[in-house]
Scaffold this motif. Sequence first.
Motif, PDB file in Angstrom:
ATOM      1  N   GLY A   6       8.953 -21.302  -6.449  1.00 34.43           N
ATOM      2  CA  GLY A   6       9.312 -19.961  -6.000  1.00 34.43           C
ATOM      3  C   GLY A   6      10.384 -19.391  -6.898  1.00 34.43           C
ATOM      4  N   ALA A   7      10.486 -18.066  -6.910  1.00 39.88           N
ATOM      5  CA  ALA A   7      11.473 -17.409  -7.765  1.00 39.88           C
ATOM      6  C   ALA A   7      11.887 -16.081  -7.152  1.00 39.88           C
ATOM      7  N   ILE A   8      13.071 -15.611  -7.546  1.00 41.95           N
ATOM      8  CA  ILE A   8      13.588 -14.314  -7.133  1.00 41.95           C
ATOM      9  C   ILE A   8      14.095 -13.577  -8.374  1.00 41.95           C
ATOM     10  N   TYR A   9      14.414 -12.301  -8.216  1.00 38.26           N
ATOM     11  CA  TYR A   9      14.924 -11.542  -9.355  1.00 38.26           C
ATOM     12  C   TYR A   9      16.445 -11.558  -9.365  1.00 38.26           C
ATOM     13  N   GLY A  10      17.003 -11.256 -10.548  1.00 36.85           N
ATOM     14  CA  GLY A  10      18.451 -11.172 -10.713  1.00 36.85           C
ATOM     15  C   GLY A  10      18.876  -9.800 -11.194  1.00 36.85           C
ATOM     16  N   ASN A  11      20.165  -9.614 -11.357  1.00 39.00           N
ATOM     17  CA  ASN A  11      20.694  -8.314 -11.755  1.00 39.00           C
ATOM     18  C   ASN A  11      20.247  -7.912 -13.168  1.00 39.00           C
ATOM     19  N   TRP A  12      20.136  -8.854 -14.108  1.00 37.21           N
ATOM     20  CA  TRP A  12      19.642  -8.511 -15.435  1.00 37.21           C
ATOM     21  C   TRP A  12      18.164  -8.145 -15.391  1.00 37.21           C
ATOM     22  N   ASP A  13      17.418  -8.809 -14.539  1.00 37.36           N
ATOM     23  CA  ASP A  13      16.005  -8.485 -14.397  1.00 37.36           C
ATOM     24  C   ASP A  13      15.860  -7.046 -13.899  1.00 37.36           C
ATOM     25  N   GLN A  14      16.651  -6.683 -12.907  1.00 33.64           N
ATOM     26  CA  GLN A  14      16.653  -5.303 -12.399  1.00 33.64           C
ATOM     27  C   GLN A  14      17.076  -4.325 -13.483  1.00 33.64           C
ATOM     28  N   LEU A  15      18.118  -4.673 -14.211  1.00 33.94           N
ATOM     29  CA  LEU A  15      18.634  -3.792 -15.253  1.00 33.94           C
ATOM     30  C   LEU A  15      17.551  -3.484 -16.288  1.00 33.94           C
ATOM     31  N   VAL A  16      16.884  -4.506 -16.774  1.00 35.50           N
ATOM     32  CA  VAL A  16      15.865  -4.305 -17.798  1.00 35.50           C
ATOM     33  C   VAL A  16      14.698  -3.477 -17.255  1.00 35.50           C
TER      34      VAL A  16
END
Length: 154
Positions: A59-69
Amino acid sequence: MKSQAAFLADVHGNLPALEAVLRDLDRRGVEQIYFLGDVLGKGPSVGEVISLLRGACTGAIYGNWDQLVLTAKDGARFGVPYYRQRLTGEDLAFIQALPETLELDFCGRSVLAYHGRHSIDCVVTPMLNNDRANVEKAMYRFGAHDITIMGDAH
Protein backbone atom coordinates in the motif's frame (compact mmCIF):
# COMPACT_ATOMS: atom_id res chain seq x y z
CA MET A 1 4.80 -17.03 12.89
CA LYS A 2 6.02 -13.46 13.31
CA SER A 3 4.52 -10.76 11.09
CA GLN A 4 6.79 -8.06 9.77
CA ALA A 5 6.06 -4.90 7.87
CA ALA A 6 8.25 -2.07 6.66
CA PHE A 7 7.16 1.54 6.33
CA LEU A 8 9.20 3.63 3.91
CA ALA A 9 8.85 7.33 3.17
CA ASP A 10 10.56 10.23 1.47
CA VAL A 11 12.47 8.40 -1.24
CA HIS A 12 12.40 11.57 -3.38
CA GLY A 13 13.61 9.93 -6.58
CA ASN A 14 16.68 8.35 -4.97
CA LEU A 15 16.85 5.06 -6.87
CA PRO A 16 20.11 3.65 -5.40
CA ALA A 17 18.85 4.16 -1.84
CA LEU A 18 15.48 2.53 -2.58
CA GLU A 19 17.14 -0.42 -4.29
CA ALA A 20 19.41 -0.94 -1.26
CA VAL A 21 16.50 -0.81 1.17
CA LEU A 22 14.39 -3.20 -0.88
CA ARG A 23 17.31 -5.67 -1.13
CA ASP A 24 17.70 -5.53 2.64
CA LEU A 25 13.98 -6.06 3.23
CA ASP A 26 14.02 -9.01 0.83
CA ARG A 27 17.01 -10.48 2.66
CA ARG A 28 15.09 -10.16 5.93
CA GLY A 29 11.98 -11.76 4.44
CA VAL A 30 9.76 -8.70 4.90
CA GLU A 31 6.84 -9.06 2.53
CA GLN A 32 4.54 -6.23 3.60
CA ILE A 33 5.96 -2.89 2.50
CA TYR A 34 4.05 0.37 2.81
CA PHE A 35 5.14 3.66 1.31
CA LEU A 36 4.26 6.85 3.19
CA GLY A 37 4.69 9.46 0.49
CA ASP A 38 7.16 11.68 -1.33
CA VAL A 39 8.23 9.54 -4.23
CA LEU A 40 8.82 12.78 -6.18
CA GLY A 41 11.20 15.68 -5.77
CA LYS A 42 14.89 16.21 -5.17
CA GLY A 43 16.32 13.09 -6.89
CA PRO A 44 16.41 12.41 -10.63
CA SER A 45 15.00 8.86 -10.91
CA VAL A 46 11.32 9.46 -10.25
CA GLY A 47 10.00 7.11 -12.94
CA GLU A 48 12.22 4.23 -11.89
CA VAL A 49 11.36 4.77 -8.22
CA ILE A 50 7.63 4.79 -8.97
CA SER A 51 8.01 1.56 -10.93
CA LEU A 52 9.87 -0.17 -8.09
CA LEU A 53 7.41 1.02 -5.46
CA ARG A 54 4.42 -0.06 -7.52
CA GLY A 55 5.85 -3.56 -7.71
CA ALA A 56 7.05 -3.82 -4.12
CA CYS A 57 4.46 -2.08 -1.98
CA THR A 58 1.40 -3.53 -0.34
CA GLY A 59 0.00 0.00 0.00
CA ALA A 60 1.05 3.59 -0.52
CA ILE A 61 -0.05 7.17 0.15
CA TYR A 62 0.93 10.54 -1.31
CA GLY A 63 3.24 13.13 0.22
CA ASN A 64 3.62 16.89 0.08
CA TRP A 65 6.18 16.76 -2.78
CA ASP A 66 3.88 14.48 -4.73
CA GLN A 67 1.08 17.03 -4.32
CA LEU A 68 3.41 19.88 -5.21
CA VAL A 69 4.53 18.30 -8.47
CA LEU A 70 0.98 17.41 -9.46
CA THR A 71 -0.74 20.67 -8.51
CA ALA A 72 1.69 23.63 -8.31
CA LYS A 73 0.87 26.47 -10.68
CA ASP A 74 4.40 27.88 -10.45
CA GLY A 75 6.79 25.36 -8.99
CA ALA A 76 9.88 26.25 -11.00
CA ARG A 77 11.99 26.97 -7.94
CA PHE A 78 11.28 23.43 -6.72
CA GLY A 79 12.00 21.82 -10.10
CA VAL A 80 8.38 20.92 -10.74
CA PRO A 81 8.72 21.14 -14.57
CA TYR A 82 11.72 18.78 -14.43
CA TYR A 83 9.74 16.14 -12.53
CA ARG A 84 6.59 16.53 -14.61
CA GLN A 85 8.61 15.90 -17.79
CA ARG A 86 9.86 12.61 -16.38
CA LEU A 87 6.46 11.18 -15.48
CA THR A 88 4.56 8.93 -17.85
CA GLY A 89 0.78 8.91 -17.96
CA GLU A 90 0.91 5.67 -15.96
CA ASP A 91 3.15 7.33 -13.33
CA LEU A 92 0.75 10.27 -13.04
CA ALA A 93 -2.27 7.98 -12.71
CA PHE A 94 -0.53 6.01 -9.95
CA ILE A 95 0.32 9.12 -7.93
CA GLN A 96 -3.07 10.75 -8.47
CA ALA A 97 -4.80 7.61 -7.18
CA LEU A 98 -2.85 7.49 -3.91
CA PRO A 99 -4.90 8.17 -0.78
CA GLU A 100 -3.96 10.52 2.07
CA THR A 101 -3.93 7.76 4.69
CA LEU A 102 -3.67 4.03 5.16
CA GLU A 103 -5.63 2.41 7.93
CA LEU A 104 -4.44 -1.12 8.58
CA ASP A 105 -5.11 -3.97 10.94
CA PHE A 106 -1.72 -5.40 11.81
CA CYS A 107 -1.46 -8.21 14.38
CA GLY A 108 -4.74 -7.14 15.93
CA ARG A 109 -3.73 -3.47 16.22
CA SER A 110 -5.27 -0.58 14.34
CA VAL A 111 -2.53 1.28 12.49
CA LEU A 112 -2.83 4.70 10.90
CA ALA A 113 -0.16 5.75 8.42
CA TYR A 114 0.03 9.16 6.77
CA HIS A 115 2.65 11.48 5.36
CA GLY A 116 2.67 14.36 7.80
CA ARG A 117 3.01 18.07 7.36
CA HIS A 118 0.26 18.67 4.81
CA SER A 119 -2.15 16.66 6.94
CA ILE A 120 -1.51 18.34 10.30
CA ASP A 121 0.11 21.69 9.36
CA CYS A 122 3.34 21.04 11.26
CA VAL A 123 6.20 18.58 11.48
CA VAL A 124 6.40 16.67 14.76
CA THR A 125 9.76 15.12 15.64
CA PRO A 126 11.58 14.56 18.93
CA MET A 127 13.42 17.84 18.26
CA LEU A 128 10.72 19.98 16.62
CA ASN A 129 7.15 20.91 17.55
CA ASN A 130 7.01 18.12 20.08
CA ASP A 131 4.77 19.75 22.67
CA ARG A 132 1.80 17.67 23.79
CA ALA A 133 -0.75 19.54 21.68
CA ASN A 134 1.17 18.91 18.43
CA VAL A 135 1.87 15.28 19.28
CA GLU A 136 -1.83 14.72 19.97
CA LYS A 137 -2.72 16.59 16.79
CA ALA A 138 -0.47 14.22 14.86
CA MET A 139 -1.79 11.13 16.62
CA TYR A 140 -5.50 11.89 16.49
CA ARG A 141 -5.96 13.94 13.30
CA PHE A 142 -7.70 10.97 11.68
CA GLY A 143 -9.17 9.44 14.85
CA ALA A 144 -7.76 7.21 17.53
CA HIS A 145 -5.59 4.24 16.54
CA ASP A 146 -3.34 1.91 18.47
CA ILE A 147 -0.34 2.92 16.36
CA THR A 148 0.24 6.08 14.32
CA ILE A 149 3.05 6.18 11.76
CA MET A 150 4.00 9.39 9.97
CA GLY A 151 6.46 10.07 7.17
CA ASP A 152 7.83 13.47 6.13
CA ALA A 153 10.05 14.28 9.11
CA HIS A 154 13.19 12.76 7.50
